[in-house]
Write a protein that holds these residues in place. Structure first.
Motif, mmCIF file in Angstrom:
data_model
loop_
_atom_site.group_PDB
_atom_site.id
_atom_site.type_symbol
_atom_site.label_atom_id
_atom_site.label_comp_id
_atom_site.label_asym_id
_atom_site.label_seq_id
_atom_site.Cartn_x
_atom_site.Cartn_y
_atom_site.Cartn_z
ATOM 1 N N SER A 187 -16.481 27.856 -21.432
ATOM 2 C CA SER A 187 -17.667 27.545 -22.238
ATOM 3 C C SER A 187 -17.292 27.554 -23.716
ATOM 4 N N PRO A 188 -17.923 26.705 -24.506
ATOM 5 C CA PRO A 188 -17.650 26.682 -25.946
ATOM 6 C C PRO A 188 -17.936 28.029 -26.617
ATOM 7 N N ASP A 189 -18.869 28.807 -26.073
ATOM 8 C CA ASP A 189 -19.177 30.118 -26.645
ATOM 9 C C ASP A 189 -17.969 31.052 -26.583
ATOM 10 N N LYS A 190 -17.220 30.997 -25.496
ATOM 11 C CA LYS A 190 -16.038 31.842 -25.361
ATOM 12 C C LYS A 190 -14.980 31.464 -26.389
ATOM 13 N N LEU A 191 -14.858 30.172 -26.683
ATOM 14 C CA LEU A 191 -13.870 29.733 -27.662
ATOM 15 C C LEU A 191 -14.177 30.291 -29.048
ATOM 16 N N ARG A 192 -15.451 30.463 -29.355
ATOM 17 C CA ARG A 192 -15.846 31.001 -30.660
ATOM 18 C C ARG A 192 -15.622 32.498 -30.749
ATOM 19 N N ARG A 228 -5.632 25.956 -10.563
ATOM 20 C CA ARG A 228 -6.883 26.071 -9.826
ATOM 21 C C ARG A 228 -7.300 27.520 -9.586
ATOM 22 N N SER A 229 -7.210 28.308 -10.666
ATOM 23 C CA SER A 229 -7.633 29.707 -10.580
ATOM 24 C C SER A 229 -7.957 30.233 -11.974
ATOM 25 N N LEU A 230 -8.554 31.412 -12.006
ATOM 26 C CA LEU A 230 -8.881 32.034 -13.283
ATOM 27 C C LEU A 230 -7.623 32.583 -13.933
ATOM 28 N N ARG A 231 -7.526 32.409 -15.236
ATOM 29 C CA ARG A 231 -6.395 32.895 -16.025
ATOM 30 C C ARG A 231 -6.932 33.438 -17.340
ATOM 31 N N ARG A 232 -6.059 34.070 -18.104
ATOM 32 C CA ARG A 232 -6.407 34.570 -19.430
ATOM 33 C C ARG A 232 -5.715 33.707 -20.467
ATOM 34 N N PHE A 233 -6.450 33.339 -21.525
ATOM 35 C CA PHE A 233 -5.902 32.542 -22.614
ATOM 36 C C PHE A 233 -6.075 33.366 -23.881
ATOM 37 N N ASN A 234 -4.988 33.549 -24.650
ATOM 38 C CA ASN A 234 -5.030 34.379 -25.850
ATOM 39 C C ASN A 234 -5.223 33.500 -27.083
ATOM 40 N N LEU A 235 -6.458 33.451 -27.561
ATOM 41 C CA LEU A 235 -6.763 32.655 -28.756
ATOM 42 C C LEU A 235 -6.152 33.265 -30.015
ATOM 43 N N ALA A 236 -5.849 34.556 -29.978
ATOM 44 C CA ALA A 236 -5.262 35.223 -31.148
ATOM 45 C C ALA A 236 -3.837 34.755 -31.402
ATOM 46 N N THR A 237 -3.154 34.248 -30.360
ATOM 47 C CA THR A 237 -1.774 33.780 -30.529
ATOM 48 C C THR A 237 -1.667 32.271 -30.319
ATOM 49 N N LEU A 238 -2.764 31.564 -30.547
ATOM 50 C CA LEU A 238 -2.804 30.109 -30.392
ATOM 51 C C LEU A 238 -1.776 29.438 -31.296
ATOM 52 N N VAL A 239 -1.030 28.504 -30.733
ATOM 53 C CA VAL A 239 -0.051 27.728 -31.492
ATOM 54 C C VAL A 239 -0.677 26.369 -31.783
ATOM 55 N N GLY A 240 -0.882 26.035 -33.034
ATOM 56 C CA GLY A 240 -1.513 24.761 -33.385
ATOM 57 C C GLY A 240 -3.002 24.799 -33.128
ATOM 58 N N ARG A 241 -3.508 23.733 -32.506
ATOM 59 C CA ARG A 241 -4.939 23.598 -32.255
ATOM 60 C C ARG A 241 -5.190 23.297 -30.784
ATOM 61 N N LEU A 242 -6.413 23.555 -30.343
ATOM 62 C CA LEU A 242 -6.835 23.154 -29.007
ATOM 63 C C LEU A 242 -7.196 21.674 -29.028
ATOM 64 N N THR A 243 -6.938 20.994 -27.935
ATOM 65 C CA THR A 243 -7.337 19.610 -27.770
ATOM 66 C C THR A 243 -8.436 19.556 -26.711
ATOM 67 N N ALA A 244 -9.563 18.940 -27.038
ATOM 68 C CA ALA A 244 -10.668 18.788 -26.094
ATOM 69 C C ALA A 244 -10.527 17.448 -25.391
ATOM 70 N N LEU A 245 -10.540 17.473 -24.070
ATOM 71 C CA LEU A 245 -10.447 16.254 -23.267
ATOM 72 C C LEU A 245 -11.799 16.010 -22.615
ATOM 73 N N THR A 246 -12.680 15.309 -23.317
ATOM 74 C CA THR A 246 -14.001 15.003 -22.800
ATOM 75 C C THR A 246 -13.884 13.843 -21.816
ATOM 76 N N PRO A 247 -14.470 13.974 -20.619
ATOM 77 C CA PRO A 247 -14.359 12.894 -19.635
ATOM 78 C C PRO A 247 -14.866 11.565 -20.199
ATOM 79 N N GLY A 248 -14.049 10.533 -20.093
ATOM 80 C CA GLY A 248 -14.414 9.201 -20.537
ATOM 81 C C GLY A 248 -14.324 8.983 -22.033
#
Length: 84
Positions: free
Chosen positions: A39-44, A57-77
């Motif tokens: 959800s976008p709320d989690k990203l904030r 195809r499973s739940l994982r943890r993503f560390n935004l504190a150690t993000l390299v560069g920027r996130l890319t949003a892939l909106t369908p279509g």
């Protein structure tokens, strides 16, 4: 009338979620690139967030504190867009 019984309101009719692609540094020091849905709320919120890894195809943890560069949003279509 119960909204669960209205046409087009079932779980099978949900809109496609926006996928994100990002690279972060794991606790081991290794870089990890992940394609995920959240959800976008989690990203904030920042920090360590729980996401659904599309490739594994499973739940994982993503560390935004150690993000390299920027996130890319892939909106369908649509064309990829950069965020955060």
């Amino acid at each position: 009338m119960d909204s669960a019984r209205l046409p087009g309101r079932g779980k099978g009719m949900q809109q496609p979620k926006t996928e994100y692609v990002g690279t972060f540094i794991k606790a081991t020091g290794a870089a990890r690139t992940m394609r995920f849905v959240t959800s976008p709320d989690k990203l904030r919120s920042g920090g360590l967030i729980t996401v659904f890894d599309v490739e594994k195809r499973s739940l994982r943890r993503f560390n935004l504190a150690t993000l390299v560069g920027r996130l890319t949003a892939l909106t369908p279509g649509a064309q990829p867009s950069f965020c955060a």
